[in-house]
Design a protein around this motif. Sequence first.
Motif, PDB file in Angstrom:
ATOM      1  N   CYS A 149       0.842  -1.153  -0.490  1.00 40.15           N
ATOM      2  CA  CYS A 149      -0.203   0.135  -0.075  1.00 40.15           C
ATOM      3  C   CYS A 149       0.737   1.299   0.067  1.00 40.15           C
ATOM      4  N   CYS A 152       2.178   2.194  -3.472  1.00 41.09           N
ATOM      5  CA  CYS A 152       1.161   2.057  -4.465  1.00 41.09           C
ATOM      6  C   CYS A 152       0.639   3.343  -3.878  1.00 41.09           C
ATOM      7  N   ILE A 203      -1.681   4.022  -1.343  1.00 46.89           N
ATOM      8  CA  ILE A 203      -2.640   3.644  -0.666  1.00 46.89           C
ATOM      9  C   ILE A 203      -2.840   4.225   0.837  1.00 46.89           C
ATOM     10  N   ASP A 238      -7.066   2.368   3.814  1.00 44.42           N
ATOM     11  CA  ASP A 238      -7.963   1.422   2.810  1.00 44.42           C
ATOM     12  C   ASP A 238      -7.501   0.225   2.739  1.00 44.42           C
ATOM     13  N   ARG A 239      -5.685  -0.013   3.567  1.00 46.25           N
ATOM     14  CA  ARG A 239      -5.179  -1.378   3.771  1.00 46.25           C
ATOM     15  C   ARG A 239      -6.491  -2.544   4.119  1.00 46.25           C
ATOM     16  N   ILE A 295      -7.957  -3.383   0.796  1.00 49.06           N
ATOM     17  CA  ILE A 295      -6.747  -3.878  -0.329  1.00 49.06           C
ATOM     18  C   ILE A 295      -6.702  -5.814   0.089  1.00 49.06           C
ATOM     19  N   TYR A 304     -12.283   0.739  -7.424  1.00 58.40           N
ATOM     20  CA  TYR A 304     -10.805   1.752  -6.141  1.00 58.40           C
ATOM     21  C   TYR A 304     -10.244   2.236  -6.555  1.00 58.40           C
ATOM     22  N   LEU A 305      -9.918   1.521  -7.503  1.00 57.52           N
ATOM     23  CA  LEU A 305      -7.867   1.981  -7.942  1.00 57.52           C
ATOM     24  C   LEU A 305      -7.563   2.556  -8.515  1.00 57.52           C
ATOM     25  N   HIS A 347      -8.433   6.065  -7.031  1.00 55.37           N
ATOM     26  CA  HIS A 347      -7.593   6.264  -6.298  1.00 55.37           C
ATOM     27  C   HIS A 347      -5.967   6.909  -7.390  1.00 55.37           C
ATOM     28  N   SER A 403       4.571   7.768  -6.379  1.00 58.35           N
ATOM     29  CA  SER A 403       4.317   5.896  -5.833  1.00 58.35           C
ATOM     30  C   SER A 403       4.471   5.289  -6.900  1.00 58.35           C
TER      31      SER A 403
END
Length: 163
Positions: A91, A94, A96, A100-101, A104, A142-143, A146, A157
Amino acid sequence: MLADWENWSSERSEEKKARGLGPASIMLGNDPPLHTKYRKIMVPHFTPQSVRGYDAVISRLVDEAVEACVDTGEIDFVEQFSQHVTTGLICEICGIPAEDRGLIRRNSILISEIYGKGLFWKEPHPEVEAIVTGVSVELGGYLIGHVERLKNTDKPSVMSAIA
């Protein structure tokens, strides 16, 4: 084999892509030139110098995992320690946020437990395909959001490299 991708292809058929992660399997399920395009984006983030830049993050994540378990007198290494460190590091790489972990981690577990099953069974398994589709929709949505959020920041990132 790695250099001879024309004979040892990683490219998945359109049917298998539809039953699996589809375009989300860009690095694993494609050959050059598409694989090469994304590999060039990723490589700078995983050089020895770049990885050394995560030493402080790794130390912090290890300390957090140990502190969370020290008062209990026992530890489930996979669930309590390594999942915190590995998910946390991925995370961080990336970009993140920590909050939000859980999303994931939950989706990573689901997809790793069943991903190959839907692709390699000879008979259809709609329940597996439904789970893969659900993960793809939730994680994909989500991605995408993000990456859009990263466009408005200067935080470096892997994900901002493709934003």
